[in-house]
Design an enzyme around this catalytic site. Structure first.
Site, PDB file in Angstrom:
ATOM      1  N   ASP A  23      -2.655  -1.475 -17.794  1.00  0.00           N
ATOM      2  CA  ASP A  23      -2.381  -1.766 -16.377  1.00  0.00           C
ATOM      3  C   ASP A  23      -0.869  -1.849 -16.146  1.00  0.00           C
ATOM      4  O   ASP A  23      -0.172  -2.560 -16.861  1.00  0.00           O
ATOM      5  CB  ASP A  23      -3.058  -3.102 -16.018  1.00  0.00           C
ATOM      6  CG  ASP A  23      -3.178  -3.327 -14.518  1.00  0.00           C
ATOM      7  OD1 ASP A  23      -2.244  -2.933 -13.782  1.00  0.00           O
ATOM      8  OD2 ASP A  23      -4.188  -3.897 -14.076  1.00  0.00           O
ATOM      9  N   HIS A  53       0.572  -2.570 -13.042  1.00  0.00           N
ATOM     10  CA  HIS A  53       0.951  -3.331 -11.850  1.00  0.00           C
ATOM     11  C   HIS A  53       1.685  -4.614 -12.243  1.00  0.00           C
ATOM     12  O   HIS A  53       1.155  -5.429 -13.000  1.00  0.00           O
ATOM     13  CB  HIS A  53      -0.304  -3.681 -11.044  1.00  0.00           C
ATOM     14  CG  HIS A  53      -1.017  -2.463 -10.539  1.00  0.00           C
ATOM     15  ND1 HIS A  53      -1.971  -1.813 -11.286  1.00  0.00           N
ATOM     16  CD2 HIS A  53      -0.900  -1.780  -9.379  1.00  0.00           C
ATOM     17  CE1 HIS A  53      -2.423  -0.767 -10.595  1.00  0.00           C
ATOM     18  NE2 HIS A  53      -1.788  -0.722  -9.425  1.00  0.00           N
ATOM     19  N   SER A 112      -9.208  -3.853 -15.816  1.00  0.00           N
ATOM     20  CA  SER A 112      -8.429  -4.949 -16.416  1.00  0.00           C
ATOM     21  C   SER A 112      -9.244  -6.237 -16.517  1.00  0.00           C
ATOM     22  O   SER A 112      -8.994  -7.067 -17.388  1.00  0.00           O
ATOM     23  CB  SER A 112      -7.158  -5.216 -15.601  1.00  0.00           C
ATOM     24  OG  SER A 112      -6.347  -4.071 -15.616  1.00  0.00           O
TER      25      SER A 112
HETATM   26 CO1  B1M Z   1      -2.216   0.715  -7.831  1.00  0.00          CO
HETATM   27  N1  B1M Z   1      -4.055   0.263  -7.508  1.00  0.00           N
HETATM   28  N2  B1M Z   1      -2.730   2.113  -9.033  1.00  0.00           N
HETATM   29  N3  B1M Z   1      -0.326   1.117  -7.960  1.00  0.00           N
HETATM   30  N4  B1M Z   1      -1.941  -0.477  -6.419  1.00  0.00           N
HETATM   31  C1  B1M Z   1      -4.321  -0.924  -6.706  1.00  0.00           C
HETATM   32  C2  B1M Z   1      -4.468  -2.150  -7.594  1.00  0.00           C
HETATM   33  C3  B1M Z   1      -5.673  -0.535  -5.979  1.00  0.00           C
HETATM   34  C4  B1M Z   1      -6.545  -1.718  -5.587  1.00  0.00           C
HETATM   35  C5  B1M Z   1      -5.327   0.343  -4.773  1.00  0.00           C
HETATM   36  C6  B1M Z   1      -6.535   0.782  -3.965  1.00  0.00           C
HETATM   37  O1  B1M Z   1      -7.281   1.626  -4.398  1.00  0.00           O
HETATM   38  N5  B1M Z   1      -6.710   0.234  -2.796  1.00  0.00           N
HETATM   39  C7  B1M Z   1      -6.346   0.402  -7.066  1.00  0.00           C
HETATM   40  C8  B1M Z   1      -7.258  -0.289  -8.079  1.00  0.00           C
HETATM   41  C9  B1M Z   1      -8.693   0.094  -7.884  1.00  0.00           C
HETATM   42  C10 B1M Z   1      -9.595  -0.373  -8.973  1.00  0.00           C
HETATM   43  O2  B1M Z   1      -9.267  -0.681 -10.079  1.00  0.00           O
HETATM   44  N6  B1M Z   1     -10.831  -0.420  -8.576  1.00  0.00           N
HETATM   45  C11 B1M Z   1      -5.132   1.018  -7.719  1.00  0.00           C
HETATM   46  C12 B1M Z   1      -5.147   2.213  -8.478  1.00  0.00           C
HETATM   47  C13 B1M Z   1      -6.448   2.972  -8.505  1.00  0.00           C
HETATM   48  C14 B1M Z   1      -4.002   2.675  -9.166  1.00  0.00           C
HETATM   49  C15 B1M Z   1      -3.930   3.885 -10.118  1.00  0.00           C
HETATM   50  C16 B1M Z   1      -5.108   4.079 -11.073  1.00  0.00           C
HETATM   51  C17 B1M Z   1      -3.725   5.123  -9.218  1.00  0.00           C
HETATM   52  C18 B1M Z   1      -3.697   6.436  -9.952  1.00  0.00           C
HETATM   53  O3  B1M Z   1      -2.930   6.647 -10.862  1.00  0.00           O
HETATM   54  N7  B1M Z   1      -4.562   7.306  -9.509  1.00  0.00           N
HETATM   55  C19 B1M Z   1      -2.614   3.591 -10.879  1.00  0.00           C
HETATM   56  C20 B1M Z   1      -2.897   2.677 -12.066  1.00  0.00           C
HETATM   57  C21 B1M Z   1      -2.059   2.961 -13.237  1.00  0.00           C
HETATM   58  C22 B1M Z   1      -2.348   1.926 -14.329  1.00  0.00           C
HETATM   59  O4  B1M Z   1      -2.208   0.720 -14.105  1.00  0.00           O
HETATM   60  N8  B1M Z   1      -2.744   2.393 -15.471  1.00  0.00           N
HETATM   61  C23 B1M Z   1      -1.859   2.789  -9.868  1.00  0.00           C
HETATM   62  C24 B1M Z   1      -0.478   2.754  -9.788  1.00  0.00           C
HETATM   63  C25 B1M Z   1       0.231   2.027  -8.840  1.00  0.00           C
HETATM   64  C26 B1M Z   1       1.750   2.125  -8.635  1.00  0.00           C
HETATM   65  C27 B1M Z   1       2.509   2.363  -9.920  1.00  0.00           C
HETATM   66  C28 B1M Z   1       2.019   3.271  -7.672  1.00  0.00           C
HETATM   67  C29 B1M Z   1       2.041   0.775  -7.897  1.00  0.00           C
HETATM   68  C30 B1M Z   1       2.415  -0.384  -8.835  1.00  0.00           C
HETATM   69  C31 B1M Z   1       3.880  -0.603  -8.977  1.00  0.00           C
HETATM   70  C32 B1M Z   1       4.187  -1.873  -9.703  1.00  0.00           C
HETATM   71  O5  B1M Z   1       3.444  -2.846  -9.731  1.00  0.00           O
HETATM   72  N9  B1M Z   1       5.334  -1.845 -10.322  1.00  0.00           N
HETATM   73  C33 B1M Z   1       0.669   0.447  -7.303  1.00  0.00           C
HETATM   74  C34 B1M Z   1       0.484  -0.481  -6.240  1.00  0.00           C
HETATM   75  C35 B1M Z   1       1.723  -1.015  -5.599  1.00  0.00           C
HETATM   76  C36 B1M Z   1      -0.814  -0.889  -5.826  1.00  0.00           C
HETATM   77  C37 B1M Z   1      -1.200  -1.779  -4.618  1.00  0.00           C
HETATM   78  C38 B1M Z   1      -1.096  -0.894  -3.382  1.00  0.00           C
HETATM   79  C39 B1M Z   1      -0.412  -3.053  -4.393  1.00  0.00           C
HETATM   80  C40 B1M Z   1      -0.325  -3.986  -5.579  1.00  0.00           C
HETATM   81  C41 B1M Z   1       0.687  -5.067  -5.339  1.00  0.00           C
HETATM   82  O6  B1M Z   1       1.787  -5.028  -5.863  1.00  0.00           O
HETATM   83  N10 B1M Z   1       0.344  -6.051  -4.475  1.00  0.00           N
HETATM   84  C42 B1M Z   1      -2.695  -2.158  -4.996  1.00  0.00           C
HETATM   85  C43 B1M Z   1      -3.556  -2.498  -3.817  1.00  0.00           C
HETATM   86  C44 B1M Z   1      -4.117  -3.910  -3.872  1.00  0.00           C
HETATM   87  O7  B1M Z   1      -3.772  -4.713  -4.686  1.00  0.00           O
HETATM   88  N11 B1M Z   1      -5.052  -4.154  -3.006  1.00  0.00           N
HETATM   89  C45 B1M Z   1      -3.056  -1.086  -5.968  1.00  0.00           C
HETATM   90  C46 B1M Z   1       1.220  -7.151  -4.152  1.00  0.00           C
HETATM   91  C47 B1M Z   1       1.127  -8.227  -5.244  1.00  0.00           C
HETATM   92  C48 B1M Z   1       2.030  -9.397  -4.910  1.00  0.00           C
HETATM   93  O8  B1M Z   1      -0.207  -8.681  -5.291  1.00  0.00           O
HETATM   94  O9  B1M Z   1      -0.454  -8.175  -7.765  1.00  0.00           O
HETATM   95  O10 B1M Z   1      -2.441  -8.942  -6.385  1.00  0.00           O
HETATM   96  P1  B1M Z   1      -0.982  -8.982  -6.640  1.00  0.00           P
HETATM   97  O11 B1M Z   1      -0.566 -10.478  -7.004  1.00  0.00           O
HETATM   98  C49 B1M Z   1      -0.964 -11.587  -6.238  1.00  0.00           C
HETATM   99  C50 B1M Z   1      -2.233 -12.253  -6.742  1.00  0.00           C
HETATM  100  O12 B1M Z   1      -3.192 -11.348  -7.239  1.00  0.00           O
HETATM  101  C51 B1M Z   1      -1.735 -13.242  -7.751  1.00  0.00           C
HETATM  102  O13 B1M Z   1      -0.459 -13.634  -7.264  1.00  0.00           O
HETATM  103  C52 B1M Z   1       0.092 -12.625  -6.413  1.00  0.00           C
HETATM  104  C53 B1M Z   1       0.448 -13.232  -5.058  1.00  0.00           C
HETATM  105  O14 B1M Z   1       1.038 -14.467  -5.124  1.00  0.00           O
HETATM  106  N12 B1M Z   1      -1.561 -12.868  -9.152  1.00  0.00           N
HETATM  107  C54 B1M Z   1      -1.567 -13.824 -10.118  1.00  0.00           C
HETATM  108  C55 B1M Z   1      -1.352 -11.691  -9.739  1.00  0.00           C
HETATM  109  N13 B1M Z   1      -1.238 -11.834 -11.052  1.00  0.00           N
HETATM  110  C56 B1M Z   1      -1.359 -13.133 -11.325  1.00  0.00           C
HETATM  111  C57 B1M Z   1      -1.327 -13.824 -12.531  1.00  0.00           C
HETATM  112  C58 B1M Z   1      -1.504 -15.215 -12.503  1.00  0.00           C
HETATM  113  C59 B1M Z   1      -1.695 -15.876 -11.294  1.00  0.00           C
HETATM  114  C60 B1M Z   1      -1.727 -15.204 -10.100  1.00  0.00           C
HETATM  115  O15 B1M Z   1      -1.499 -15.974 -13.597  1.00  0.00           O
HETATM  116  C61 B1M Z   1      -1.300 -15.379 -14.854  1.00  0.00           C
END
Ligand code: B1M
Length: 215
Positions: A98, A100, A151
């Protein structure tokens, strides 16, 4: 557009020209954390929705993520630091497979600014590396982040691996990331793990849980 709408728009559009100037103006009006929570994260939410519904292609998501990271890095020095790192130590990583890391890095910032020492291992980290780091740094807890559905399975495997290595009693585990649900962690994973495992919906819940673990 008004300032805060424009900032949110910059995240969605991946537009970084003039970003810092807008952030500086925003800082005159609101605390850094509020700008992140209310404005920037709202932009990332839109990005996720657009990507999920096929209206936004991956390279543009990446651009948005880069602008988000630049913005957070610019705001970070303006955040209040409550303590000095003496409250405890956590090893933090995005799990194997992963990439992200925006959420994980926010957790790092919030914990660091609230008195914890964070060893941030980065993305795609296998459990072996995480456990080695936790032992080396004498961590009080382990935090794993993951946004992909797969993940959540990796996390389950990691907890099973910790059981079989006999280290579950040593490290409470904090889990977070968009694909996880509280029900999955509290119903499925607490059964798997012999130690303590907790779900954090966001970085602030992560902080509250760390405070509870260290109490
Ligand atoms: Co990706 N991506 N992405 N992506 N991406 C998601 C996660 C996705 C939901 C988008 C969608 O389809 N709507 C989807 C996953 C679907 C699934 O698994 N069912 C997805 C996909 C499919 C993919 C790829 C597979 C796409 C592809 O290649 N075809 C690929 C994956 C590659 C891989 O990982 N092997 C991919 C790639 C990418 C980018 C590189 C382009 C980029 C990431 C850049 C980066 O992180 N440096 C990206 C992004 C930006 C996203 C979305 C749009 C936004 C994620 C984000 O940063 N959110 C995302 C959509 C979504 O999440 N709905 C998506 C903002 C961030 C602050 O939120 O990380 O959730 P989040 O963190 C929150 C809480 O969750 C929590 O605290 C934070 C807020 O306070 N939290 C924790 C997180 N970790 C924590 C740990 C803790 C406590 C709290 O304690 C340990």
């Amino acid at each position: 557009l008004p300032l805060f709408e424009r900032l949110e728009r910059r995240i969605v559009d991946g537009e970084r020209v003039g970003l810092e100037a807008d952030l500086d103006s925003a800082l005159d009006q609101r605390p850094a954390l509020q700008i992140i929570n209310d404005t920037l994260l709202s932009g990332m939410k839109t990005v996720g929705e657009l990507f999920g519904s096929g209206q936004m292609q991956l390279p543009f998501v990446l651009q948005s993520a880069e602008v988000m990271k630049t913005a957070v890095a610019h705001l970070e020095p303006h955040m209040e630091r409550a303590d000095d790192g003496g409250k405890g130590r956590i090893v933090l990583a995005t799990v194997k497979g992963d990439v992200h890391d925006i959420g994980k890095n926010l957790v790092d910032i919030i914990l660091t600014n609230n008195g914890y020492e964070v060893v941030n291992l980065g993305i795609k980290q296998p459990i072996t590396t995480i456990l080695d780091a936790a032992a080396e740094h004498r961590a009080d807890a382990i935090g794993m982040s993951g946004l992909l559905v797969k993940s959540t399975v990796v996390m389950k495997e990691n907890l099973a691996e910790m059981n079989s290595r006999g280290v579950a009693a040593r490290w409470p585990v904090l889990l977070g990331g968009a694909a996880l649900t509280r029900a999955y962690v509290e119903n499925d994973l607490t059964d798997v793990y012999l130690g303590e495992v907790r779900y954090a919906r966001d970085a602030f819940e992560g902080l509250r849980l760390m405070d509870a673990i260290m109490a």
